[in-house]
Design an enzyme around this catalytic site. Structure first.
Site, PDB file in Angstrom:
ATOM      1  N   ASP A  80       0.812  -1.222   0.000  1.00 43.96           N
ATOM      2  CA  ASP A  80       0.000   0.000   0.000  1.00 43.96           C
ATOM      3  C   ASP A  80       0.841   1.266   0.000  1.00 43.96           C
ATOM      4  OD1 ASP A  80       0.750  -0.942   2.574  1.00 43.96           O
ATOM      5  OD2 ASP A  80      -0.713   0.355   3.547  1.00 43.96           O
TER       6      ASP A  80
ATOM      7  N   GLU B 212      -0.596  -2.046   5.273  1.00 42.61           N
ATOM      8  CA  GLU B 212       0.328  -1.898   6.401  1.00 42.61           C
ATOM      9  C   GLU B 212       0.157  -0.552   7.086  1.00 42.61           C
ATOM     10  OE1 GLU B 212       3.438  -0.779   8.874  1.00 42.61           O
ATOM     11  OE2 GLU B 212       3.286   0.155   6.898  1.00 42.61           O
TER      12      GLU B 212
END
Length: 399
Positions: A84, A142
């Protein structure tokens, strides 16, 4: 293949595929996606894994997992990369600049994903050289609670086959490309988000006796809360309490009805973490009540602290020194930032190390989470090969 021949073989493959790895990283950098929205990223990773003849499957929504099967009869280890990006507007003028306004790979997750894809390519060619399995974990989310690692674990990513050890890497602009850093034991902090609402009675600033000033109460709480760290915590336990957002929406002559505060609490000890939560709640609520106001404290429980298992970390250090040379493997200090790889470290023996990304001349030194973050792409000549070597060595030692 003897160990003396395996390192040159892996290094040669890493060099052979370096241009492709850079191209993958640049593609990912130009097309970042926010936490738990990594649909196109996951599709791209899936496509790249299928090119290797692997059978990737989705997990935790936008995550991807695949298995490289070596010779039968060996253990299974896992390699992890997060995918991400962050809600940051990139300001660097590079050909691979983000094409998604307000979203940027400012924490290097594009590097992590490209490195793991590169390592997968190397390991897939060498699967006849090792006994056991290597699980490839491409993780979503994350950067946002509850953390994609926790969701992947709940969905069984460390099972079927059961994972014995987990390895992960993260970019580190404080080290030049070609070097890595690691630390045994407790390395990164837990992280909790604090949300406080202090309620009083607003009114005219010229008549404080008619009001109950929540700004004054908030000021006392901000200062007094630091004693939880300075006087309640053992000096042997690192702890950080920071308030980064305060909203008192009054005016020069207007006392507001309430004040809103956001902060973070971090530490490296789970028992003390739970105790600190109690102290913070008692202090905030009690101090506000003693001044005639009310304080509502919400604590959003975040990631646990990250533990690098000592025996595994010692093996990783020795293997890295073989691959890179001892002068290119450095000792790191504890770091009070947080990482949801910590969930893996709480579930299985794990090692999380840092990949140098700065150029020797000082370029690419911008910190992660900034709009100018970038890397010396020579790091992509190091990351995939090293990860492949560490995986092969760890399988050999467990077999």
């Amino acid at each position: 293949m003897p160990e003396s021949q395996l390192i040159p073989r892996i290094q040669a493959l890493a060099a052979q595929y370096a241009a492709d790895t850079v191209a993958i990283r640049r593609h990912l950098h130009a097309h970042p996606e926010l936490s738990f929205e990594e649909t196109n990223t996951a599709a791209f990773v899936t496509q790249e894994l299928r090119k290797l003849g692997l059978t990737p499957r989705p997990i935790a929504g936008t995550g991807v997992v695949a298995l490289i099967e070596g010779r039968p009869g060996g253990p299974t280890i896992a390699l992890r990369a997060d995918m991400d990006a962050l809600p940051i507007q990139e300001t660097s003028d590079v050909p691979y600049k983000s094409t998604n306004p307000g979203v940027m790979h400012a924490c290097g997750h594009d590097v992590h994903t490209a490195s793991l894809l590169g390592a997968a390519r190397i390991l897939n060619e060498l699967k006849g050289e090792f006994k056991g399995n290597i699980k490839l974990m491409f993780q979503p989310g994350e950067e946002r609670l509850p953390g994609g690692a926790s969701l992947m674990i709940k969905e069984g990513v460390l099972e079927d086959p059961a994972v014995g050890h987990v390895l992960g890497q993260h970019v580190f602009p404080h080290l030049p490309a070609g070097k890595i850093g690691l630390r045994s034991g407790r390395y990164m902090a837990s992280t909790d988000e604090l949300y406080l609402t202090i309620k009083g009675k607003g009114g005219h600033g010229a008549m404080p006796e008619m009001n109950l000033d929540p700004v004054l109460v908030a000021a006392h709480i901000i200062v007094a809360a630091q004693q939880v760290v300075s006087r309640r915590a053992s000096p042997k336990i690192p702890s950080v309490l920071s308030f980064g957002k305060v909203i008192a929406n009054g005016a020069t002559n207007v006392i507001p009805n309430e004040v809103y505060i956001e902060g973070t609490f971090r530490t490296l000890n789970e028992e003390w973490r739970a105790e600190a939560h109690q102290h913070l709640r008692q202090l905030c609520e009690g101090l506000a009540a003693s001044m005639g106001a009310m304080c509502e404290l919400e604590i959003r429980h975040g990631y646990p602290y990250l533990e690098n298992e000592p025996a595994l970390t010692a093996r990783v250090r020795a293997a890295a020194e073989q691959y890179l040379g001892p002068e290119n493997v450095v000792e790191l200090d504890q770091w009070m930032a947080a990482e949801d790889f910590a969930y893996f470290s709480q579930a299985a023996p794990a090692c999380f190390y840092r990949l140098g990304t700065r150029h020797e001349d000082g370029r690419f030194a911008a910190s992660v989470h900034t709009p100018t973050f970038d890397i010396d792409e020579q790091a992509l000549a190091t990351g995939p090969g090293l990860m492949a070597w560490l995986a092969v060595q760890e399988l050999a030692r467990q077999a």
